[in-house]
Design a protein around this motif. Structure first.
Motif, PDB file in Angstrom:
ATOM      1  N   ARG A 203       2.847  -1.496  -2.175  1.00 28.23           N
ATOM      2  CA  ARG A 203       1.957  -2.618  -2.453  1.00 28.23           C
ATOM      3  C   ARG A 203       2.233  -3.022  -3.894  1.00 28.23           C
ATOM      4  O   ARG A 203       2.141  -2.193  -4.800  1.00 28.23           O
ATOM      5  N   ILE A 204       2.617  -4.261  -4.088  1.00 34.62           N
ATOM      6  CA  ILE A 204       2.984  -4.728  -5.423  1.00 34.62           C
ATOM      7  C   ILE A 204       1.972  -5.776  -5.855  1.00 34.62           C
ATOM      8  O   ILE A 204       1.788  -6.782  -5.184  1.00 34.62           O
ATOM      9  N   GLY A 205       1.310  -5.530  -6.951  1.00 36.94           N
ATOM     10  CA  GLY A 205       0.350  -6.489  -7.497  1.00 36.94           C
ATOM     11  C   GLY A 205       0.901  -7.063  -8.790  1.00 36.94           C
ATOM     12  O   GLY A 205       1.641  -6.387  -9.505  1.00 36.94           O
TER      13      GLY A 205
ATOM     14  N   ALA B 249       0.033   1.378   2.127  1.00 37.21           N
ATOM     15  CA  ALA B 249       1.244   1.612   1.338  1.00 37.21           C
ATOM     16  C   ALA B 249       1.268   3.031   0.794  1.00 37.21           C
ATOM     17  O   ALA B 249       0.222   3.594   0.472  1.00 37.21           O
ATOM     18  N   ASP B 250       2.462   3.595   0.703  1.00 33.27           N
ATOM     19  CA  ASP B 250       2.605   4.905   0.053  1.00 33.27           C
ATOM     20  C   ASP B 250       2.359   4.784  -1.439  1.00 33.27           C
ATOM     21  O   ASP B 250       1.804   5.690  -2.048  1.00 33.27           O
ATOM     22  N   PHE B 251       2.824   3.681  -2.018  1.00 29.80           N
ATOM     23  CA  PHE B 251       2.746   3.545  -3.472  1.00 29.80           C
ATOM     24  C   PHE B 251       2.248   2.165  -3.876  1.00 29.80           C
ATOM     25  O   PHE B 251       2.583   1.171  -3.244  1.00 29.80           O
ATOM     26  N   THR B 252       1.493   2.153  -4.950  1.00 24.95           N
ATOM     27  CA  THR B 252       1.036   0.913  -5.557  1.00 24.95           C
ATOM     28  C   THR B 252       1.842   0.672  -6.829  1.00 24.95           C
ATOM     29  O   THR B 252       2.056   1.589  -7.619  1.00 24.95           O
ATOM     30  N   VAL B 253       2.275  -0.568  -6.995  1.00 23.12           N
ATOM     31  CA  VAL B 253       3.029  -0.987  -8.178  1.00 23.12           C
ATOM     32  C   VAL B 253       2.240  -2.097  -8.863  1.00 23.12           C
ATOM     33  O   VAL B 253       1.663  -2.944  -8.189  1.00 23.12           O
ATOM     34  N   ARG B 254       2.193  -2.070 -10.168  1.00 20.82           N
ATOM     35  CA  ARG B 254       1.468  -3.112 -10.893  1.00 20.82           C
ATOM     36  C   ARG B 254       2.368  -3.751 -11.949  1.00 20.82           C
ATOM     37  O   ARG B 254       3.004  -3.048 -12.732  1.00 20.82           O
TER      38      ARG B 254
ATOM     39  N   ASP C  69       1.044   3.808  -9.453  1.00 24.75           N
ATOM     40  CA  ASP C  69       0.547   5.172  -9.256  1.00 24.75           C
ATOM     41  C   ASP C  69       1.182   6.116 -10.264  1.00 24.75           C
ATOM     42  O   ASP C  69       0.542   7.007 -10.788  1.00 24.75           O
ATOM     43  N   TYR C  70       2.470   5.925 -10.512  1.00 30.86           N
ATOM     44  CA  TYR C  70       3.183   6.759 -11.474  1.00 30.86           C
ATOM     45  C   TYR C  70       3.715   5.856 -12.575  1.00 30.86           C
ATOM     46  O   TYR C  70       4.251   4.793 -12.304  1.00 30.86           O
TER      47      TYR C  70
END
Lengths: 329, 286
Positions: B15-17, B42-47, B67-68
Motif C-alpha cells: 500500500r503506497i500513500g 497489504a503486507d507493507f505500507t509505504v509512505r 513500516d520500515y
C-alpha cells in the motif's frame, strides 16, 4: 462493519480484547497492522489473535511476525547468556531488565514482544569492574564524543551504551532506574535485594520491581515514545502477578504517583476505565498514531518531549546541556 | 494519506500513500496490469511524504517512509517520485520480509528451472535478465529472488525493471514495444528508467521455479567464466541477502540448500551479447 480509525485505541482494544478484530474489514486490518508495526507491537498482536478467524493474507503476515518475535526472543536470551559469561568472574548480581527479563522469566509480557538492546542492572559499586569485564569480552563504546561520555558517567543511570563488535548488539548497563539528575531517586539497592534469581544465576526484578521500573521509565523519564508497548508490559505484569504490596514498594522509591498513574492509564486503555483529567493527555499521547502508521498530534508530542527534559534535569543544568549540544550540532 | 495506491508484486502486497498525486499516477499507469494485494490487505505500507507542510509545494522533496525506515535515507526531488516509491518498496522488502530468504539477484526461468544472477549495483543484473527475457526466458525479477526455505523454490518478484545508464538503451533495443516510465536523469544512481515487465512475466508471477544455476556476473571485462567454490558462493550470498541474519536457522538452511543444489559460476563480460551467450552455454551444459 466499517470503523473509522482515529488513533491507536483500536490497537489497544485488539490487544486487550482479541475478539474485537472480528469486525475488521480489509482497510481496518491494513491500518491495524501498520499501527502495530509502528508501535513495535505486531509480534504481541500476532500472539494475542492467534487462532482466531481472519483473512489468509493477515494470517500470513502475523505468522511471520510471530516467527520474527520468536527469533528475537532467542537472540535476546543468547545475548543475556553472552553477558552472563562475560560477567561470571565479577562477583556481583546481574539483573536483567525489560524485554529480556520478561522472556527469560517466561512472563506473558514477553510473548511476541520485540526486544532491542540488552538492559542489565548491577550494583553501583561494581560498575567499573563490570565495564572492564565487558570491554575485555568484546564490547566497545558507541559514543566517541567526550562530552556525551562524561555526561553519561556523571549524570545518567547507566553507562554510555556499549556495542559488541562481533554480534552488533547493544548493552545498557544500569546502576539505577532513573537519571541521577531526576528529582525522584529510587533505591536501586532495594530493587537488587528484592530481585529473583533465575536458573542460570542471572536475575530479574521482583514482579513489583518490574512494574515500578516500567512506570518510572514511562512517567518519570522519556517522552512516552513506545509508550503503548510499555503500558502493555504493565498490563501483563498486573494480570500475572496482581498488585499486592505494590503501593508500599512504589512509595519506598518515591514513585507512588507514577505507579498509580500507570495503573489508571492501563485500565483506561486496556480495561473498562475512563481516563480523566491530566490522564487524558497521556492517553492522547500514547495513542497518537494513524492508520498509515504515522505519528500524529505533533503539539502533544512536542509537549511531552519538552516535559521529558524538564523531568530529567534541573533548569539551569538543562540550559547548559542544551547549549553544549547546540554548539556541537 | 492524501493519495494512495495498492498493488501486489509476486507474493508481496504493498500500500503506497503519498502527499502528492504525481507519483501515485505514475504507479497506477505502470502497474495497471498487476493485481491488488491478497484479501485487500497489504503486507507493507509505504509512505512518500513532505517533511514539513510547505515542502509539498516549495521545492517539493519526497521523504521515504513506511513500516520500515532508514533514519539516514535522503529525500528525493518530486520529479524522481517514482524512484522514491520503488526505493521505499525495496526497503520494506529488504528489512521486512520473513517468509522468504531475500536474494539480491535477478532471475529468469525456463522449463520450471531458474537462473539467478547476483552482483553489486552495476554488475548488470537487470540488463541481463531483460535481454534473456527477450530471448524467450520468463522474467522473474531484476532485484530480488525470493527463496522459500521450506521448499527450496524461488518465487518471482517482477517489479518494474530498474534500468540504469547504458542498460536503458540495451533494454529498449531488446524490447522496442515495452512500456517505459519517465527517464530520470542524474539520480543518486545515475540515469534511471523503469520498464514494465512483459505480459507473460506478470501473468505467471505466482508460479515459482526450482533454482538451477547461480551466476555472479561482472560487467566491463574480457569474457571469462570460472566456477565459484561453494564456500565462496555461500559467503557472497550471505552478503547478497538482506534478511539472512534475521531469518536465523531457516536462512542458513535455505542458503546452504541452494548452494549445495546448484552450480555457482562467475562470468566476466564485455557486452550484453557475450553475457547472453555465456549464460546460455552454461545452461546447455547443465
Amino acid at each position: 462493519m466499517v470503523r473509522v480509525v482515529k488513533d491507536a485505541r483500536v490497537l489497544a482494544r485488539a490487544l486487550a480484547d482479541p475478539a474485537s478484530i472480528a469486525g475488521l474489514d480489509a482497510d481496518g486490518w491494513t491500518a491495524l497492522l501498520a499501527m502495530a508495526r509502528a508501535e513495535q507491537l505486531i509480534g504481541t498482536l500476532a500472539m494475542r489473535v492467534d487462532g482466531l478467524a481472519m483473512p489468509a493474507a493477515v494470517k500470513a503476515i502475523l505468522d511471520d511476525a510471530r516467527e520474527a518475535a520468536e527469533h528475537g526472543r532467542r537472540a535476546a536470551l543468547w545475548e543475556a547468556e553472552m553477558a552472563r559469561r562475560a560477567l561470571a568472574a565479577v562477583d556481583c548480581p546481574v539483573v536483567l531488565l525489560k524485554g529480556t527479563a520478561f522472556v527469560a522469566a517466561g512472563l506473558s509480557a514477553g510473548q511476541g514482544r520485540s526486544i532491542g538492546d540488552l538492559d542489565i542492572l548491577v550494583p553501583r559499586e561494581s560498575i567499573d569492574t563490570v565495564e572492564a569485564a565487558l570491554l575485555a569480552a568484546g564490547w566497545e563504546w558507541v559514543k566517541p564524543d567526550p562530552y556525551d561520555d562524561a555526561y553519561y558517567r556523571r549524570w545518567m543511570h547507566e553507562l554510555p551504551p556499549l556495542i559488541h563488535r562481533e554480534r552488533d548488539r547493544m548493552i545498557d548497563v544500569h546502576h539505577t532506574i532513573l537519571p541521577l539528575t531526576a528529582r525522584i531517586t529510587p533505591d536501586p539497592v532495594a530493587l537488587i535485594d528484592d530481585s529473583v534469581t533465575l536458573e542460570n544465576a542471572l536475575r530479574t526484578l521482583s514482579p513489583n520491581g518490574m512494574l515500578i521500573h516500567a512506570a518510572a521509565h514511562l512517567f518519570a523519564d522519556g517522552d512516552l515514545a513506545g509508550g503503548l508497548r510499555n503500558l502493555w508490559d504493565i498490563r501483563c505484569l498486573v494480570e500475572e502477578f496482581g498488585t499486592d504490596g505494590l503501593a508500599a514498594d512504589a512509595g519506598r522509591h518515591g514513585l507512588s504517583a507514577q505507579v498509580a498513574r500507570s495503573l489508571r492509564i492501563v485500565d483506561a486503555l486496556f480495561g473498562a476505565g475512563e481516563a480523566t483529567g491530566i490522564d487524558r493527555l497521556y492517553v492522547r499521547r500514547v495513542t497518537a498514531r494513524d492508520g498509515w502508521g504515522r505519528p500524529t498530534r505533533p503539539v502533544t508530542r512536542l509537549a511531552f518531549y519538552i516535559r521529558s527534559h524538564w523531568l530529567r534535569m534541573p533548569p539551569a543544568m538543562l540550559a547548559r546541556h542544551l547549549w553544549t549540544k547546540f554548539r556541537k550540532a | 494519506m492524501r493519495h494512495a495506491f495498492s498493488v501486489r508484486i509476486g507474493p508481496i502486497g504493498f500500500r503506497i500513500g503519498s502527499d502528492w498525486r504525481a507519483p501515485i499516477a505514475t504507479l497506477e499507469t505502470l502497474y495497471r496490469n498487476y493485481p491488488g494485494p491478497r484479501d485487500g490487505v497489504a503486507d507493507f505500507t509505504v509512505r512518500l511524504f513532505a517533511r514539513r507542510p510547505w515542502r509539498r509545494f516549495v521545492r517539493p522533496s519526497v521523504e521515504i517512509g513506511g513500516d520500515y525506515m532508514l533514519p539516514e535515507a535522503a529525500p528525493l526531488p518530486l520529479r524522481q517520485g517514482l524512484l522514491a516509491a520503488e526505493m521505499a518498496m525495496n526497503l520494506q522488502m529488504a528489512l521486512g520480509v520473513r517468509r522468504y530468504l531475500l536474494l539480491h539477484a535477478s532471475a529468469v526461468e525456463r522449463d520450471g528451472h531458474a537462473v539467478l544472477m547476483t552482483g553489486i549495483s552495476g554488475a548488470g543484473k537487470s540488463t541481463l535478465a531483460t535481454l534473456l527475457a527477450a530471448r524467450g526466458w520468463r522474467f522473474m525479477g531484476d532485484e530480488f529472488a525470493l527463496l522459500d526455505p521450506a521448499t527450496g523454490l524461488v518465487h518471482a518478484f517482477p517489479r518494474l525493471i530498474s534500468l540504469k545508464n547504458e542498460g536503458i538503451a540495451a533494454a529498449e533495443a531488446a524490447w522496442p514495444a515495452a512500456r517505459m516510465g519517465p527517464l530520470l536523469r542524474a539520480t543518486p544512481k545515475g540515469d534511471i528508467r523503469h520498464m514494465v515487465p512483459d505480459a507473460r512475466a506478470i501473468a505467471t508471477m505466482d508460479t515459482p521455479a526450482t533454482p538451477a544455476l547461480l551466476v555472479f556476473p561482472r560487467y566491463g571485462f574480457a569474457a571469462e567464466t570460472r566456477p565459484v567454490p561453494p564456500a565462496e558462493a555461500f559467503v557472497r550470498m550471505t552478503q547478497a541477502s538482506t534478511n539472512y541474519v534475521a531469518l536465523g536457522e531457516a536462512g542458513f538452511r535455505g542458503l546452504t540448500g541452494l548452494i549445495a543444489q546448484v552450480p555457482s559460476v562467475a562470468i566476466d563480460y564485455p557486452d550484453g551479447a557475450s553475457a547472453i551467450a555465456q549464460v546460455e552455454a552454461l545452461w546447455s551444459a547443465l
